[in-house]
Design a protein around this motif. Structure first.
Motif, PDB file in Angstrom:
ATOM      1  N   ASP A 462       0.861  -1.180   0.000  1.00  0.00           N
ATOM      2  CA  ASP A 462       0.000   0.000   0.000  1.00  0.00           C
ATOM      3  C   ASP A 462       0.899   1.232   0.000  1.00  0.00           C
ATOM      4  O   ASP A 462       1.882   1.311   0.759  1.00  0.00           O
ATOM      5  CB  ASP A 462      -0.903   0.011   1.231  1.00  0.00           C
ATOM      6  CG  ASP A 462      -1.859   1.196   1.212  1.00  0.00           C
ATOM      7  OD1 ASP A 462      -2.930   1.091   0.589  1.00  0.00           O
ATOM      8  OD2 ASP A 462      -1.520   2.232   1.824  1.00  0.00           O
ATOM      9  N   GLU A 463       0.574   2.194  -0.842  1.00  0.00           N
ATOM     10  CA  GLU A 463       1.416   3.385  -0.982  1.00  0.00           C
ATOM     11  C   GLU A 463       1.518   4.163   0.319  1.00  0.00           C
ATOM     12  O   GLU A 463       2.601   4.640   0.692  1.00  0.00           O
ATOM     13  CB  GLU A 463       0.836   4.277  -2.093  1.00  0.00           C
ATOM     14  CG  GLU A 463       1.704   5.503  -2.381  1.00  0.00           C
ATOM     15  CD  GLU A 463       1.133   6.355  -3.506  1.00  0.00           C
ATOM     16  OE1 GLU A 463       1.715   7.420  -3.785  1.00  0.00           O
ATOM     17  OE2 GLU A 463       0.099   5.942  -4.092  1.00  0.00           O
ATOM     18  N   GLN A 464       0.406   4.272   1.052  1.00  0.00           N
ATOM     19  CA  GLN A 464       0.411   5.018   2.313  1.00  0.00           C
ATOM     20  C   GLN A 464       1.336   4.345   3.339  1.00  0.00           C
ATOM     21  O   GLN A 464       2.057   5.010   4.080  1.00  0.00           O
ATOM     22  CB  GLN A 464      -1.013   5.094   2.880  1.00  0.00           C
ATOM     23  CG  GLN A 464      -2.030   5.738   1.956  1.00  0.00           C
ATOM     24  CD  GLN A 464      -1.927   7.250   1.971  1.00  0.00           C
ATOM     25  OE1 GLN A 464      -1.269   7.828   2.825  1.00  0.00           O
ATOM     26  NE2 GLN A 464      -2.556   7.898   1.003  1.00  0.00           N
ATOM     27  N   VAL A 465       1.311   3.016   3.350  1.00  0.00           N
ATOM     28  CA  VAL A 465       2.167   2.284   4.286  1.00  0.00           C
ATOM     29  C   VAL A 465       3.631   2.474   3.934  1.00  0.00           C
ATOM     30  O   VAL A 465       4.483   2.646   4.825  1.00  0.00           O
ATOM     31  CB  VAL A 465       1.787   0.785   4.289  1.00  0.00           C
ATOM     32  CG1 VAL A 465       2.747  -0.017   5.164  1.00  0.00           C
ATOM     33  CG2 VAL A 465       0.355   0.601   4.772  1.00  0.00           C
ATOM     34  N   ALA A 468       4.811   5.776   5.196  1.00  0.00           N
ATOM     35  CA  ALA A 468       5.026   5.741   6.646  1.00  0.00           C
ATOM     36  C   ALA A 468       6.309   4.997   6.977  1.00  0.00           C
ATOM     37  O   ALA A 468       7.075   5.410   7.860  1.00  0.00           O
ATOM     38  CB  ALA A 468       3.834   5.081   7.333  1.00  0.00           C
ATOM     39  N   ASN A 469       6.591   3.901   6.274  1.00  0.00           N
ATOM     40  CA  ASN A 469       7.798   3.117   6.539  1.00  0.00           C
ATOM     41  C   ASN A 469       9.066   3.907   6.237  1.00  0.00           C
ATOM     42  O   ASN A 469      10.115   3.680   6.845  1.00  0.00           O
ATOM     43  CB  ASN A 469       7.783   1.821   5.723  1.00  0.00           C
ATOM     44  CG  ASN A 469       6.863   0.771   6.324  1.00  0.00           C
ATOM     45  OD1 ASN A 469       6.579   0.807   7.523  1.00  0.00           O
ATOM     46  ND2 ASN A 469       6.411  -0.169   5.505  1.00  0.00           N
ATOM     47  N   ALA A 470       8.975   4.838   5.289  1.00  0.00           N
ATOM     48  CA  ALA A 470      10.149   5.647   4.941  1.00  0.00           C
ATOM     49  C   ALA A 470      10.603   6.504   6.111  1.00  0.00           C
ATOM     50  O   ALA A 470      11.771   6.918   6.179  1.00  0.00           O
ATOM     51  CB  ALA A 470       9.838   6.519   3.726  1.00  0.00           C
ATOM     52  N   GLN A 471       9.696   6.790   7.067  1.00  0.00           N
ATOM     53  CA  GLN A 471      10.031   7.619   8.223  1.00  0.00           C
ATOM     54  C   GLN A 471      10.437   6.794   9.441  1.00  0.00           C
ATOM     55  O   GLN A 471      10.837   7.347  10.463  1.00  0.00           O
ATOM     56  CB  GLN A 471       8.832   8.494   8.591  1.00  0.00           C
ATOM     57  CG  GLN A 471       8.364   9.397   7.450  1.00  0.00           C
ATOM     58  CD  GLN A 471       7.134  10.198   7.839  1.00  0.00           C
ATOM     59  OE1 GLN A 471       6.969  10.577   8.991  1.00  0.00           O
ATOM     60  NE2 GLN A 471       6.270  10.469   6.861  1.00  0.00           N
ATOM     61  N   LEU A 472      10.314   5.467   9.344  1.00  0.00           N
ATOM     62  CA  LEU A 472      10.663   4.610  10.474  1.00  0.00           C
ATOM     63  C   LEU A 472      12.121   4.189  10.389  1.00  0.00           C
ATOM     64  O   LEU A 472      12.677   4.023   9.304  1.00  0.00           O
ATOM     65  CB  LEU A 472       9.773   3.358  10.487  1.00  0.00           C
ATOM     66  CG  LEU A 472       8.263   3.604  10.580  1.00  0.00           C
ATOM     67  CD1 LEU A 472       7.529   2.275  10.639  1.00  0.00           C
ATOM     68  CD2 LEU A 472       7.927   4.436  11.806  1.00  0.00           C
ATOM     69  N   LYS A 473      12.746   4.003  11.542  1.00  0.00           N
ATOM     70  CA  LYS A 473      14.169   3.673  11.570  1.00  0.00           C
ATOM     71  C   LYS A 473      14.400   2.178  11.781  1.00  0.00           C
ATOM     72  O   LYS A 473      14.994   1.500  10.957  1.00  0.00           O
ATOM     73  CB  LYS A 473      14.867   4.469  12.662  1.00  0.00           C
ATOM     74  CG  LYS A 473      14.853   5.979  12.427  1.00  0.00           C
ATOM     75  CD  LYS A 473      15.567   6.705  13.562  1.00  0.00           C
ATOM     76  CE  LYS A 473      15.553   8.225  13.329  1.00  0.00           C
ATOM     77  NZ  LYS A 473      16.219   8.961  14.428  1.00  0.00           N
TER      78      LYS A 473
END
Length: 672
Positions: A462-465, A468-473
């Protein structure tokens, strides 16, 4: 808290983008702390509620951890002890469950359910006398509870208190004259007392009251089997199987009767069906192995005896049968190995010595063959050696406990053909029986664990997910509709993650960072079945960004899981369901091409039995993702409920093709 939020929202305008709210960061951070109590600060009622929710969703180890905290916080309450006992009961920790029930009874000796559960735990430990005491005490507080009477009678039967059992059955039949199961139990008592005439009379009365009780027909078949009235036994078993098509024992017994009627093909079909239903059934594999050997299907007979020996490695009769079959199929060394083990156990088993000698001669091992033959010759000077295998004699049946190796080629039956009686058990029904074949696939949500599919290993996208994952470390979100029960170590990881995220929220001065951490913590709470805490975090996040598709999506799923639990407790959840639909609809407006949101809306409609609407949503989801197995499966179920048989089969077939293999068993069941 709600008043405080309202005052803030009336005085301030929250924009749709995070940049619009930087001037009210202090307000949002304050709200975060009000909405985010740490685990140790939860009040006991909430701990118990979360634990019960985890119990409902079969996350037993996790539920025990919540009840542990409640016990520590308020050890004088009986509820956490009781619910922890239920969790231990589901985990087969019957001694631990019994102890927790005893502790609960110390705190409140007037609750019937406590004695009922402790009685069940004692039954599982074969403490029938103590279980009788529990049911007797429970009946003081609930004298009209038929299930308690039922279980106490069964306990008396197991404790061989037959006269007392008959007296209690008299009482039950005077109170509940149309309770057919009481007559089945009466028949069982008479069977234990070897009075088949009265047993048949009781069963006739049971069938007169309820002709659709398969247990009564199965019980009648046992009487006819014991009398060797094979035709009558088959008639009773035909009826029992019609009413209980998934009861393996009925097929095993009918196969035995059919062999005596020389219906070998029918017997083989019965053994096959029994082993489909109960793959580890000892009698099924052993007797089918003998039957296959008789009809010359030697290789498959060996497979059956291989399985028997996995179940019982020291079963000498099965070992000898396998040796004979290995001998016939030419695997002489393996046959000698098995013969030797049997002979070591039974040195005077002349048939084994003769067969092993024949193997030695085929291999040219003359010295070893002559040694075996001479041993037999000395013992049987007056007899001719015989080297052919005796055929299976269906007129001879040995008991399972009979270890006479000379009976190796006789069919086996249980020592006592007892009718299986079921204890009344509301705890089993609340959870296990809720998981039925025709249950819809669950909603998809954010998770820290990848989707665990039966076969298909695709990772839902999912594009939204991904954004969001791009901001998680250190972690990333996955889309999943499966939940694996957590053990102590796994749940400890999420509790630690929540502590870390809470510390991060406390230390940040950035609304953007706080919002990011809130979403992560909400997902962690979801993993721990703490849906209320997750919803609080997600609601706070939505005050920051009301257009977050992920927050709306996750909040809807968390609320739906709460709703399903509360509905199971008899609570009216129509208003809460409306909020779920509102969140999903809002999210779909923001992301109209998301197959996951369409699927979730369809699943919600299906749960509410609005099948036509659900079909429309699943169809829309499949337009965006033609490989969506769960959507095919749920749409197929909806179409079954709508009596659209042909379309339903096509959907379920596609779901099976895409990896949901249990769809095929559903097709088979409904075709029947």
């Amino acid at each position: 808290m709600k008043d405080m939020i309202s005052s803030f929202t009336r005085g301030l305008c929250f924009g749709n983008k995070l940049g619009c709210v930087s001037r009210i960061s202090f307000v949002i951070i304050s709200l975060i702390f009000h909405f985010s109590p740490v685990f140790a600060q939860f009040n006991t009622d909430r701990l118990i509620a979360i634990g019960r929710s985890a119990l409902y969703y079969e996350d037993y180890v996790l539920s025990i951890q919540y009840f542990n905290q409640a016990v520590i916080a308020k050890p004088y309450l009986y509820e956490p002890w009781f619910y922890r006992g239920i969790a231990k009961y589901y985990l087969d920790d019957y001694a631990g469950a019994e102890n927790d029930c005893s502790e609960a009874i110390k705190r409140n000796p007037y609750v019937t359910n406590l004695y009922e559960l402790r009685g069940l735990t004692r039954i599982q430990q074969e403490k029938f006398s103590e279980a009788i005491d529990d049911y007797t005490r429970a009946l003081k507080y609930a004298p009209d509870n038929r299930g308690l009477w039922h279980n106490r009678v069964l306990c008396r039967m197991h404790d061989k208190q037959y006269d007392e059992a008959l007296l209690e059955l008299d009482t039950m039949q005077s109170r509940w004259s149309q309770y057919a199961r009481a007559y089945v139990m009466r028949a069982d008592v008479y069977m234990q007392m070897k009075d088949t005439v009265q047993a048949l009379s009781a069963l006739d009365k049971s069938i007169e009251i309820d002709p659709y009780d398969g247990q009564a027909w199965a019980a009648r078949s046992i009487i006819y089997l014991s009398r060797e009235e094979w035709d009558s036994a088959v008639v009773q078993l035909d009826r029992a199987i019609h009413l209980m098509p998934r009861h393996a024992g009925c097929y095993i017994n009918r196969a035995l009767a059919r062999i005596h009627l020389n219906n070998l093909r029918g017997a083989m079909a019965d053994y096959d069906m029994a082993l489909d239903l109960e793959p580890n059934n000892f009698l099924g594999h052993y007797n089918r192995g003998l039957l296959r050997a008789q009809v010359g299907d030697d290789n498959r007979a060996i497979t059956d005896f291989d399985f028997v020996l996995k179940l019982e490695p020291d079963n000498m009769l099965a070992l000898f049968n396998r040796a004979v079959l290995l001998d016939k199929t030419g695997d002489l060394k393996a046959a000698i190995r098995d013969y030797s083990k049997v002979i070591d156990e039974f040195p005077n088993f002349w048939t084994g010595l003769e067969f092993r000698a024949a193997c030695y001669r085929k291999l040219g091992m003359t010295k070893q063959a002559e040694a075996d033959e001479f041993t037999v010759y000395k013992a049987r000077l007056y007899k001719h050696l015989y080297g052919t295998q005796p055929r299976m004699d269906p007129s001879q049946i040995r008991k399972r406990s009979d270890a006479d190796v000379e009976k190796y080629n006789q069919l086996v039956m249980e020592d006592e053909q007892e009718q299986e009686q079921e204890y009344e058990n509301e705890y089993r029904g609340h959870v296990q029986n809720r998981r039925v074949e025709m249950d819809f696939q669950p909603m998809f949500a954010l998770s820290y664990v990848p989707q665990q599919h039966e076969v298909n290993s695709r990772n839902p996208y999912d594009e939204q997910v991904e954004k969001a994952n791009a901001q998680l470390k250190n972690r990333q979100f996955y889309i999943s509709n499966t939940h694996t029960s957590l053990d102590d170590a796994q749940s400890a990881v999420y509790f630690q993650l929540i502590d870390t995220l809470s510390q991060g929220i406390e230390n940040t001065s950035s609304t953007v960072s706080a919002a990011n951490l809130l979403l992560q913590r909400a997902v962690a709470y979801s993993m721990l079945q703490n849906f209320e805490a997750a919803i609080e975090d997600l609601s706070t996040y939505l005050y920051i960004d009301s257009t977050s598709v992920l927050a709306l999506w996750q909040r809807a799923v968390c609320q739906m899981r709460i709703n399903r639990f509360q509905a199971s407790q008899g609570t009216n959840v129509q208003l809460q369901n409306a909020s779920v639909r509102g969140d999903l609809t809002h999210a779909l407006e923001l992301s109209p091409e998301s197959p996951w949101l369409l699927y979730n809306l369809g699943t919600m409609a299906a749960f509410q039995q609005d099948y036509a609407v659900a079909v429309d949503y699943f169809t829309a989801a499949l337009r965006h993702d033609p490989s969506f197995a769960e959507a095919y499966f749920n749409r197929g179920l909806c179409r079954l409920y709508l009596k659209q048989q042909q379309e339903a089969v096509l959907d379920l077939s596609k779901a099976g093709e895409l990896g949901l293999y249990h769809a095929y068993s559903l097709i088979k069941k409904n075709n029947k």
